[in-house]
Design an enzyme around this catalytic site. Structure first.
Site, PDB file in Angstrom:
ATOM      1  N   HIS A 167       0.849  -1.204   0.000  1.00  0.00           N
ATOM      2  CA  HIS A 167       0.000   0.000   0.000  1.00  0.00           C
ATOM      3  C   HIS A 167       0.885   1.254   0.000  1.00  0.00           C
ATOM      4  CE1 HIS A 167      -3.265   2.644   0.810  1.00  0.00           C
ATOM      5  NE2 HIS A 167      -4.020   1.825   1.518  1.00  0.00           N
ATOM      6  N   GLU A 194      -0.360   0.986  -5.669  1.00  0.00           N
ATOM      7  CA  GLU A 194      -0.104  -0.245  -4.924  1.00  0.00           C
ATOM      8  C   GLU A 194       0.047  -1.447  -5.858  1.00  0.00           C
ATOM      9  OE1 GLU A 194      -3.088  -0.658  -1.813  1.00  0.00           O
ATOM     10  OE2 GLU A 194      -3.629   1.453  -2.117  1.00  0.00           O
TER      11      GLU A 194
END
Length: 309
Positions: free
Chosen positions: A163, A267
């Protein structure tokens, strides 16, 4: 475990916030927390911060830390029945003193981390696993190699994402290239599937999408800073693009009202098709981040060269 340029220190009163500093001569600095196995800082040779970390980030377990590169495992987002983005990002990892072999990397500083399930984790997700993460800092590059080994007696599947919060000058001056014409799930429309029509992703409102079967290279162009992030990935076929914009930012307790302007999440992920592992099998992914100087408006940046060169 390679330890060149490796420092372990406890900068906070709680031991669950132990932090690893990776130093690569004068060419960069990186900070990794054992809490979450999370990179929270990556600076270039000029001392410029390349990752976003919210000024309101909470360093209070079990709260996840808002910024850097959280690890989403064994579930990304709400694609499953577990807590949002899984539990790996709010668990205490350990230094991996006996990592299984990986190809040697020259001229880098490296640390190996490992996470294994607690009894509480097994109550929520009854699979025995070893989640390893190698973090390497080289000249102008930050590399993460996650690996998951099934040490259970039964097969299991999982979704995964790195992330990554990138620091940008002004989100309205940012373009993401390499995802055009691809299908994506739009999390703002109940995960409905659409096809990207634009020649690049730009931002003038909230964006929360999972792009599917993406290329191995993605470019994030910051016009104002005349800098391009290059993200190269392996074993992670999907890519998430997220910016909360103003309304969502104000609703997030650990996020500043105006901070959405200085960040974008790109991501590397495996979401559409969960990764299936039989007992003793291991999956490996890879994400490499680097930056190049670019002068988009003068035509010095060739996006095709960034993406395919």
């Amino acid at each position: 475990m390679a330890t060149m340029g490796f420092k372990l220190k406890v900068p906070f009163p709680r031991r669950d916030k132990m932090m690893v500093d990776l130093v690569k001569d004068s060419s960069g600095l990186e900070k990794v927390l054992l809490y979450g196995g999370q990179v929270i800082s990556w600076k270039n040779e000029r001392g410029e911060e390349l990752l976003f970390l919210s000024n309101k980030a909470l360093f209070k377990p079990p709260k996840a830390i808002r910024g850097g590169i959280p690890i989403c495992f064994p579930q990304f987002g709400s694609f499953g029945s577990l807590e949002q983005n899984g539990f790996a990002r709010n668990r205490l990892w350990a230094i991996d003193t006996c990592p299984s072999p990986l190809p040697a990397a020259n001229n880098v500083s490296t640390v190996d981390l490992i996470l294994t399930p607690t009894e509480e984790d097994l109550k929520m997700w009854s699979r025995s696993f070893e989640l390893r993460l190698r973090v390497s800092l080289g000249p102008g590059k930050l590399t993460l190699i996650p690996r998951v080994r099934n040490v259970d007696t039964k097969p299991f599947s999982f979704t995964f994402a790195l992330h990554t919060y990138l620091s940008v000058s002004d989100i309205s001056e940012v373009r993401v290239e390499g995802l055009e014409t691809l299908d994506y799930f739009d999390n703002l429309h109940q995960k409905e599937r659409f096809t990207e029509q634009a020649d690049a992703i730009t931002f003038d409102d909230e964006v929360d999408r999972v792009y599917l079967s993406t290329p191995t290279k993605i470019a994030v162009i910051d016009h104002e800073k005349k800098r391009t992030f290059e993200l190269r990935k392996e074993g992670l076929p999907d890519a998430v693009v997220w910016n909360p914009w103003d309304k969502k930012a104000k609703a997030i307790p650990d996020f500043g009202d105006e901070e959405y302007k200085q960040m974008v999440c790109i991501e590397a992920a495996a979401i559409e098709h969960p990764i299936m592992l039989k007992p003793r099998e291991e999956w490996k992914g890879r994400q490499e981040l680097s930056t190049v100087s670019s002068s988009y408006f003068s035509g010095q940046l060739d996006p095709l060269r960034v993406l395919h060169g």
